[in-house]
Design a protein around this motif. Structure first.
Motif, mmCIF file in Angstrom:
data_model
loop_
_atom_site.group_PDB
_atom_site.id
_atom_site.type_symbol
_atom_site.label_atom_id
_atom_site.label_comp_id
_atom_site.label_asym_id
_atom_site.label_seq_id
_atom_site.Cartn_x
_atom_site.Cartn_y
_atom_site.Cartn_z
ATOM 1 N N ARG A 455 62.200 -13.832 -54.274
ATOM 2 C CA ARG A 455 62.211 -15.008 -53.400
ATOM 3 C C ARG A 455 61.554 -14.718 -52.053
ATOM 4 N NH1 ARG A 455 65.031 -19.157 -54.966
ATOM 5 N NH2 ARG A 455 65.458 -19.855 -52.838
ATOM 6 N N TRP A 456 60.516 -13.868 -52.065
ATOM 7 C CA TRP A 456 59.802 -13.559 -50.823
ATOM 8 C C TRP A 456 58.668 -14.567 -50.634
ATOM 9 C CZ3 TRP A 456 54.989 -12.298 -48.949
ATOM 10 C CH2 TRP A 456 54.956 -11.746 -47.666
ATOM 11 N N PRO A 457 58.387 -14.991 -49.391
ATOM 12 C CA PRO A 457 59.003 -14.566 -48.128
ATOM 13 C C PRO A 457 60.247 -15.400 -47.798
ATOM 14 C CG PRO A 457 57.180 -16.032 -47.669
ATOM 15 C CD PRO A 457 57.217 -15.855 -49.164
ATOM 16 N N PRO A 458 61.134 -14.862 -46.985
ATOM 17 C CA PRO A 458 62.325 -15.628 -46.607
ATOM 18 C C PRO A 458 61.994 -16.834 -45.744
ATOM 19 C CG PRO A 458 62.186 -13.591 -45.357
ATOM 20 C CD PRO A 458 61.133 -13.512 -46.405
ATOM 21 N N GLN A 459 60.830 -16.770 -45.042
ATOM 22 C CA GLN A 459 60.414 -17.858 -44.161
ATOM 23 C C GLN A 459 58.886 -17.883 -44.104
ATOM 24 O OE1 GLN A 459 61.923 -17.508 -40.163
ATOM 25 N NE2 GLN A 459 60.666 -19.179 -39.369
ATOM 26 N N SER A 460 58.331 -19.076 -44.066
ATOM 27 C CA SER A 460 56.871 -19.192 -43.949
ATOM 28 C C SER A 460 56.417 -18.644 -42.603
ATOM 29 C CB SER A 460 56.443 -20.653 -44.082
ATOM 30 O OG SER A 460 56.789 -21.153 -45.348
ATOM 31 N N GLY A 461 55.211 -18.102 -42.578
ATOM 32 C CA GLY A 461 54.709 -17.552 -41.327
ATOM 33 C C GLY A 461 53.341 -16.931 -41.498
ATOM 34 N N TYR A 462 53.053 -15.967 -40.641
ATOM 35 C CA TYR A 462 51.731 -15.347 -40.602
ATOM 36 C C TYR A 462 51.833 -13.857 -40.914
ATOM 37 C CZ TYR A 462 50.367 -19.652 -38.248
ATOM 38 O OH TYR A 462 50.142 -20.960 -37.947
ATOM 39 N N ILE A 463 50.860 -13.376 -41.676
ATOM 40 C CA ILE A 463 50.707 -11.942 -41.922
ATOM 41 C C ILE A 463 49.513 -11.451 -41.118
ATOM 42 C CG2 ILE A 463 50.207 -10.137 -43.609
ATOM 43 C CD1 ILE A 463 51.403 -11.943 -45.765
ATOM 44 N N ILE A 464 49.747 -10.457 -40.274
ATOM 45 C CA ILE A 464 48.637 -9.800 -39.579
ATOM 46 C C ILE A 464 48.485 -8.430 -40.222
ATOM 47 C CG2 ILE A 464 47.763 -8.969 -37.371
ATOM 48 C CD1 ILE A 464 49.409 -11.086 -36.010
ATOM 49 N N TRP A 465 47.415 -8.273 -40.975
ATOM 50 C CA TRP A 465 47.198 -7.070 -41.774
ATOM 51 C C TRP A 465 46.073 -6.240 -41.168
ATOM 52 C CZ3 TRP A 465 49.779 -4.672 -45.549
ATOM 53 C CH2 TRP A 465 49.122 -3.661 -46.231
ATOM 54 N N PHE A 466 46.391 -5.002 -40.817
ATOM 55 C CA PHE A 466 45.404 -4.111 -40.215
ATOM 56 C C PHE A 466 44.860 -3.152 -41.267
ATOM 57 C CE2 PHE A 466 48.085 -5.370 -36.671
ATOM 58 C CZ PHE A 466 47.172 -5.608 -35.663
ATOM 59 N N THR A 467 43.544 -2.917 -41.179
ATOM 60 C CA THR A 467 42.907 -1.906 -42.029
ATOM 61 C C THR A 467 42.197 -0.889 -41.132
ATOM 62 O OG1 THR A 467 40.939 -3.309 -42.222
ATOM 63 C CG2 THR A 467 42.575 -3.451 -43.978
ATOM 64 N N PRO A 468 42.163 0.385 -41.562
ATOM 65 C CA PRO A 468 42.808 0.910 -42.772
ATOM 66 C C PRO A 468 44.321 0.958 -42.618
ATOM 67 C CG PRO A 468 41.904 2.701 -41.473
ATOM 68 C CD PRO A 468 41.451 1.444 -40.795
#
Length: 506
Positions: A455-468
């Protein structure tokens, strides 16, 4: 001078912020919000004692400044205070040799390693303050049996234990000081005062840490702590305080047992029994032996408690640099009793040669500290401690692109693989992303992820994904897409911003 230098280093963006600093700062902020001892990810604060976030929260409440601002300026002032305390202590150790005290205070002010920890949000500066006050009070008690000094000694030792767990060694040395001074009659008194000083820490680990983590000092993997390798690394770091990092010197200093063994053999060949007795007499100075005893216990305590892989960077010496005053005193005693005693110091030529040698050596710390300050003026605090508050992340297009999205939706959840950076830059709660077993094949990995987080995510929102991404146990966006609906909003070579919502089932 020390005050001016640390202000210059932090003038562009403020103090540096490491991963540990982010957890201390966020815990202090959560204390102010009434959430208790929990960090930026909502995890219980158990890895460290409670005094530092309590101090930051208290100063923030009193001054109406952010916890980051009070942490920054606290360390700025502690830099000046600890240079003064270190110089004062050295002047007591070398009462009959004031040149050593003056030179030691100058080295404390010019130490790039010392300046680095005060230019970052860190718990070591306040711990060093307690340590230096302890050294002064211990000597006062040994010399005059002052009861005031005795109580001050155990008070600051107890506070040091609440600042860092290894502060318990300061309490132990306090007990040794009492036993040394009062002999057998001091055993009961030493035990009572030591237990009294440790009572607040004991209450913390028993009534807070154990109920929330089932551990006394936070979960730790003893297999990650390699004592012999830690000792070798730390000796190399300490030698680099005194010997320039030149290409032809590095292979030698990376094997510190070699130069240290050669130096000890040289001293043994040069000196007679009387010289060694004079050296031991200098070390028995009541201002010095408690400090050296604590430094030795603390040094070996670190060897058994530091995660080796986290400190392979040979510029990472913040745990050890608080011992610089005691190490300087040991170096000066050794030079005075075992090397300079063989020179004719009454000859003007000898004194001139020594003066020139000191001036030439001072080029090393002066060059190092000016290089560090110049770089800091360009990019902010430039050491490897500073992860979150650096020009690299502050000027990153990915970070700037996410800012307006978060501003227009302040109630949305925030997720990231770099929690500390996102929490510090945007100053809002951040939630960890799901974990996965990185070694599994992709299909098995995603299937296990779906079973663990249905049941993920618990709440809608934003993912900030850093690479590497250096955290391979954190599920990447391509795997998260099997759990939820991800909408790509921005991407570049540094990462991506997604809007994430729970997948609706038809």
């Amino acid at each position: 001078m020390g005050l001016a230098m640390v202000l210059l280093v932090t003038s562009r963006y403020g103090a540096g912020v490491s991963s540990d600093a982010g957890r201390n700062l966020s815990t202090a902020e959560n204390l102010l919000r009434g959430k208790g001892f929990v960090d930026l990810a909502g995890a219980p604060f158990v890895w460290w004692p409670p005094l530092y976030p309590l101090v930051l929260a208290g100063l923030s409440a009193l001054t109406h400044r952010s916890v980051f601002q009070v942490a920054w300026y606290l360390n700025v002032w502690l830099h000046a205070l600890n240079i003064a305390l270190g110089g004062w202590w050295l002047s007591r150790v070398f009462k009959e040799r004031p040149l050593y005290a003056a030179l030691g205070a100058l080295i404390l002010a010019l130490s790039r390693s010392t300046l680095r920890i005060y230019a970052n949000v860190a718990s070591e500066p306040l711990f060093a303050t307690f340590m230096l006050i302890f050294f002064l009070q211990a000597a006062s008690y040994l010399q005059s049996a002052s009861q005031r000094a005795l109580w001050w000694m155990f008070l600051v030792a107890g506070l040091a234990a609440l600042q860092r767990y290894l502060g318990v060694f300061l309490v132990a040395v306090g007990g040794l000081v009492v036993i040394y001074k009062e002999r057998r009659g001091g055993l009961v008194r030493a035990a009572f005062l030591s237990l009294l000083a440790l009572l607040p820490l004991a209450a913390w680990v028993v009534f807070h840490n154990y109920p929330v983590s089932r551990t006394l000092f936070g979960p730790r993997n003893l297999g990650e702590m390699l004592p012999l390798e830690n000792i070798s690394l730390s000796l190399t770091k300490i030698l680099w305080w005194f010997v320039p990092r030149l290409p032809f010197m590095d292979p030698i200093l990376l094997h510190p047992w070699i130069p240290l063994t050669v130096f000890i053999v040289l001293l043994l060949l040069l000196n007679r029994k009387a010289d060694w007795m004079n050296w031991l007499s200098m070390l028995s100075n009541p201002h010095l032996w408690p400090a050296l005893t604590f430094s030795a216990i603390y040094f070996f305590g670190l060897a058994f408690t530091v995660v080796t892989a986290d400190h392979l960077d040979l510029t990472s010496d913040r745990y050890y640099v608080i011992l610089l005053p005691a190490i300087l005193a040991l170096v000066f005693c050794t030079l005075d009793a075992l090397l300079l005693s063989h020179l004719d110091l009454d000859r003007p030529q000898t004194r001139w040669a020594l003066g020139i040698a000191i001036a030439v050596w001072l080029i090393y710390p002066v060059y190092g500290v000016q290089e560090y300050i110049r770089l800091a003026l360009k990019v902010g605090e430039p050491s490897n401690y500073n992860i979150a508050n650096s020009a690299y992340y502050r000027e990153m297009s990915l970070v700037k692109a996410a800012q307006p999205l978060l501003e227009q939706d302040p109630s949305a959840a925030l997720y990231s693989n770099y929690l500390n950076i996102v929490w510090f830059i945007y100053q809002r709660p951040v939630t960890p992303l799901p974990y996965e077993e990185a070694g599994l094949p992709p299909e098995q990995r995603r299937m296990a992820l779906q079973q663990a987080y249905p049941r993920w995510p618990p709440q809608s929102g934003y993912i900030i994904w850093f690479t590497p991404n250096q955290y391979h146990h954190i599920a990447p966006p391509e795997d998260l897409a099997t759990l939820a609906d991800l909408e790509l909003l921005y991407s570049d070579r540094n990462g991506a911003v997604y809007f994430v919502r729970r997948r609706t089932v038809p």
